[in-house]
Design a protein around this motif. Structure first.
Motif, PDB file in Angstrom:
ATOM      1  N   GLU A 300       0.860  -1.178   0.000  1.00  0.00           N
ATOM      2  CA  GLU A 300       0.000   0.000   0.000  1.00  0.00           C
ATOM      3  C   GLU A 300       0.899   1.233   0.000  1.00  0.00           C
ATOM      4  N   ALA A 301       0.624   2.162  -0.890  1.00  0.00           N
ATOM      5  CA  ALA A 301       1.456   3.355  -1.030  1.00  0.00           C
ATOM      6  C   ALA A 301       0.844   4.513  -0.262  1.00  0.00           C
ATOM      7  N   ASN A 302       1.675   5.186   0.520  1.00  0.00           N
ATOM      8  CA  ASN A 302       1.251   6.353   1.290  1.00  0.00           C
ATOM      9  C   ASN A 302       2.231   7.496   1.037  1.00  0.00           C
ATOM     10  N   PRO A 347      -9.980  10.645  -7.054  1.00  0.00           N
ATOM     11  CA  PRO A 347      -9.678  10.145  -5.717  1.00  0.00           C
ATOM     12  C   PRO A 347     -10.811  10.407  -4.736  1.00  0.00           C
ATOM     13  N   VAL A 348     -10.883   9.543  -3.748  1.00  0.00           N
ATOM     14  CA  VAL A 348     -11.856   9.717  -2.670  1.00  0.00           C
ATOM     15  C   VAL A 348     -11.307  10.747  -1.694  1.00  0.00           C
ATOM     16  N   GLY A 356      -6.228  16.335   5.491  1.00  0.00           N
ATOM     17  CA  GLY A 356      -7.086  15.612   4.565  1.00  0.00           C
ATOM     18  C   GLY A 356      -6.363  14.437   3.948  1.00  0.00           C
ATOM     19  N   ARG A 357      -7.141  13.626   3.237  1.00  0.00           N
ATOM     20  CA  ARG A 357      -6.586  12.425   2.632  1.00  0.00           C
ATOM     21  C   ARG A 357      -7.262  12.187   1.293  1.00  0.00           C
ATOM     22  N   LEU A 358      -6.458  11.833   0.281  1.00  0.00           N
ATOM     23  CA  LEU A 358      -6.943  11.459  -1.047  1.00  0.00           C
ATOM     24  C   LEU A 358      -6.559  10.009  -1.301  1.00  0.00           C
ATOM     25  N   ILE A 369      -2.518   6.426  -1.271  1.00  0.00           N
ATOM     26  CA  ILE A 369      -3.127   7.353  -0.330  1.00  0.00           C
ATOM     27  C   ILE A 369      -2.189   8.533  -0.146  1.00  0.00           C
ATOM     28  N   ALA A 370      -2.703   9.710  -0.388  1.00  0.00           N
ATOM     29  CA  ALA A 370      -1.950  10.950  -0.194  1.00  0.00           C
ATOM     30  C   ALA A 370      -2.489  11.665   1.030  1.00  0.00           C
TER      31      ALA A 370
END
Length: 575
Positions: A300-302, A347-348, A356-358, A369-370
């Motif tokens: 999983e990429a963060n 993106p969500v 925040g998170r995308l 996930i950014a």
């Protein structure tokens, strides 16, 4: 020495036309120089030749022992590279082929020289006025020659060829198992070779016959006593072993960003898309073709972006241009890697307490996930981004969702922990963790990256291999080098090369690497979860030296905290 004796007469004329002088033999030669004809009478002879004669002992010359030194060095290099080829699963092409062909090729070359040009192999003789005969291949003290002439020499060549041919065929038959290796990648030397030493004189036969067959299970069982994880295999029950085999390694790719350019963001995203393609290919091979992939993993990429919020033209607190730039290059990087026009789903968007998170879903089904941080709500800088994803991924995602952490009494936890000699982490936190969760933590890895790094899946797999090789390893770092051109970049390349090949290599041989750079390193989750690692790493800077040690040297400080926990192998480097 000046000689006034009668002219020295030769006592033997060899076939090559040279002259052997009195007292000259294989271990000593006579060197005659500055010969002149003097008008004197010696023993009734006029015009006597007067020469300066010196005796040279061949065993006192360094060149006599040069072949021995070359043999020692060459055999040592041959053993090193042969062992490396077996560890890297290159045994057929880089071990079996050269070792099987080395001796017959050498013998064939010698026989060919004897058959085509036997005069070039004769013993070198020193003549009166020249040091070496010009038609010699191996002149002087160390030489060899083909014996026999005509039919005798031909019969000798046929005998040699037939004898070596039968011997080589028997060697191929005895060592036929080297063509079907079954050893795992990066296996220990004790599992590859029967004896730790080798024969320098017969290096090829020594390595071929010393290689293990690896075709019986009992061999692997016998060698567990020599493995770094011997206690892990001997103290674990069958249920625990099956549980370890069923748990799939989980890799959390964590990149920290701060004001990267568009090109740097594109490089990182391309690397993540390459990793997504590799993982999805392995998953499809297992799901649809029933392929048992020992290197299968999940990831999983963060991406954690500092200072992602700013005031816009209307004085509203909104995401800044760097976050918008990241969003704009996602499709560009995906199209470049897949070599076709690709547009990912939007993106969500998830509001969080820190900003925040995308969340994107990559073409391979993995998540990107950014996390964009608001400096007014959470501490900024790289160290606090690392603390953030350590607590989020390991504390919340791994432990926070477990329901059976308090299911055992204190006595049961203490007894279980005293008997758990297969684990190399002894923090108080792990006494409350079930065996299943602890094994999962040992197989959970965090890949720490910078926002401008470019890598390939093979580099990540190499790090994972080093971590899976021994549970005692807490982290592994790869070789990094800057890209670009110009004198400054060249100096950086030199500096990075010295740091990896000299400094880290010396630390690796002396014990363990002292610093694993945060731009490309793999950390074991259970090591970071120790009491005095994550909690101490989150210490706030209160003094001037803290800003230097904690905030600027965060990579070295994190590695120091890990080494203080007493890991037997600590940190390793990958070549």
């Amino acid at each position: 020495m000046v000689s006034t004796e009668a002219p020295i007469m030769p006592d033997m004329v060899p076939p090559s036309g040279g002259i052997r002088y009195p007292n000259e033999n294989r271990f000593m030669r006579v060197n005659i120089q500055n010969c002149t004809v003097a008008n004197i009478s010696v023993n009734g002879l006029l015009n006597t030749t007067v020469c300066t004669t010196s005796y040279i002992y061949n065993w006192r010359q360094y060149i006599t022992y040069l072949p021995l030194l070359m043999q020692v060095v060459a055999s040592g290099l041959c053993y090193y590279f042969a062992r490396l080829a077996c560890k890297l699963c290159m045994q057929r092409f880089s071990f079996a082929v050269p070792l099987s062909l080395a001796t017959p090729v050498s013998v064939a070359a010698m026989i060919t020289l004897c058959y085509l040009s036997p005069e070039t192999t004769q013993v070198s003789i020193f003549t009166r006025f020249e040091r070496f005969s010009k038609d010699q291949i191996i002149p002087g003290f160390l030489s060899w020659s083909c014996t026999g002439e005509g039919n005798d020499r031909q019969w000798l060549i046929w005998h040699l060829g037939l004898g070596f041919g039968l011997w080589w065929a028997s060697q191929l038959w005895i060592t036929r198992y080297i063509w079907t290796p079954k050893a795992p990648r990066l296996a220990f030397t004790e599992r590859l070779f029967l004896l730790p030493q080798y024969c320098s004189a017969l290096i090829e036969q020594s390595l071929l016959l010393n290689r293990r067959r690896n075709d019986r299970e009992r061999i692997l069982k016998e060698m567990t006593a020599f493995s770094d994880d011997a206690s892990l295999d001997s103290s674990s029950t069958d249920a625990m072993r099956k549980q370890r085999e069923q748990i799939v390694p989980k890799i959390y790719v964590c990149a920290t960003m701060w004001h990267e350019t568009q090109g740097e963001m594109t490089l990182l995203l391309k690397s993540l898309f390459r990793l997504d393609i590799d993982q999805s290919a392995r998953r499809n091979a297992q799901d649809y073709f029933n392929v048992q992939d020992p290197d299968y993993y999940e990831f999983e990429a963060n991406i954690f972006m500092d200072d992602a919020m700013d005031f816009n033209a209307s004085s509203e607190w909104m995401p800044n241009d760097f976050l918008k730039q990241l969003v704009s290059v996602v499709d560009e990087a995906a199209s470049a890697i897949h070599e076709s026009e690709i547009t990912l789903l939007p993106p969500v968007k998830i509001p969080t307490p820190y900003g925040g998170r995308l969340v994107w879903t990559l073409p391979g089904g993995n998540l990107l996930i950014a996390h964009f941080k608001d400096r007014n709500k959470i501490r900024h800088k790289k160290r606090w981004s690392q603390v953030m994803y350590m607590y989020y991924l390991l504390g919340y995602r791994l432990l926070g969702q477990q329901d059976d952490l308090q299911s055992q009494s204190t006595m049961e936890r203490e007894e279980k922990w005293r008997n758990a000699s297969g684990h190399f982490i002894k923090g108080n936190l792990f006494k409350y963790i079930p065996e299943r969760v602890l094994v999962q933590a040992e197989n959970t890895y965090i890949l720490a990256l910078d926002g401008d790094v470019d890598f390939k899946p093979a580099a990540v797999q190499l790090l994972v291999d080093r971590m899976k090789k021994s549970k005692k390893v807490g982290a592994a770092c790869g070789r990094i080098h800057p890209t670009g051109s110009g004198p400054m970049v060249w100096y950086q390349m030199f500096e990075y090369a010295v740091g990896h090949w000299l400094q880290k290599a010396a630390e690796h041989m002396l014990g363990c690497v002292l610093c694993s750079p945060g731009c490309f390193s793999l950390f074991r989750g259970s090591t970071l979860m120790d009491d005095n690692v994550m909690r101490t790493y989150a210490t706030r800077s209160a003094e001037a030296r803290h800003y230097l040690q904690y905030d600027q040297g965060e990579d070295r400080w994190l590695c120091t905290l890990m080494l203080q926990q007493g890991l037997p192998r600590g940190i390793l480097r990958c070549f």
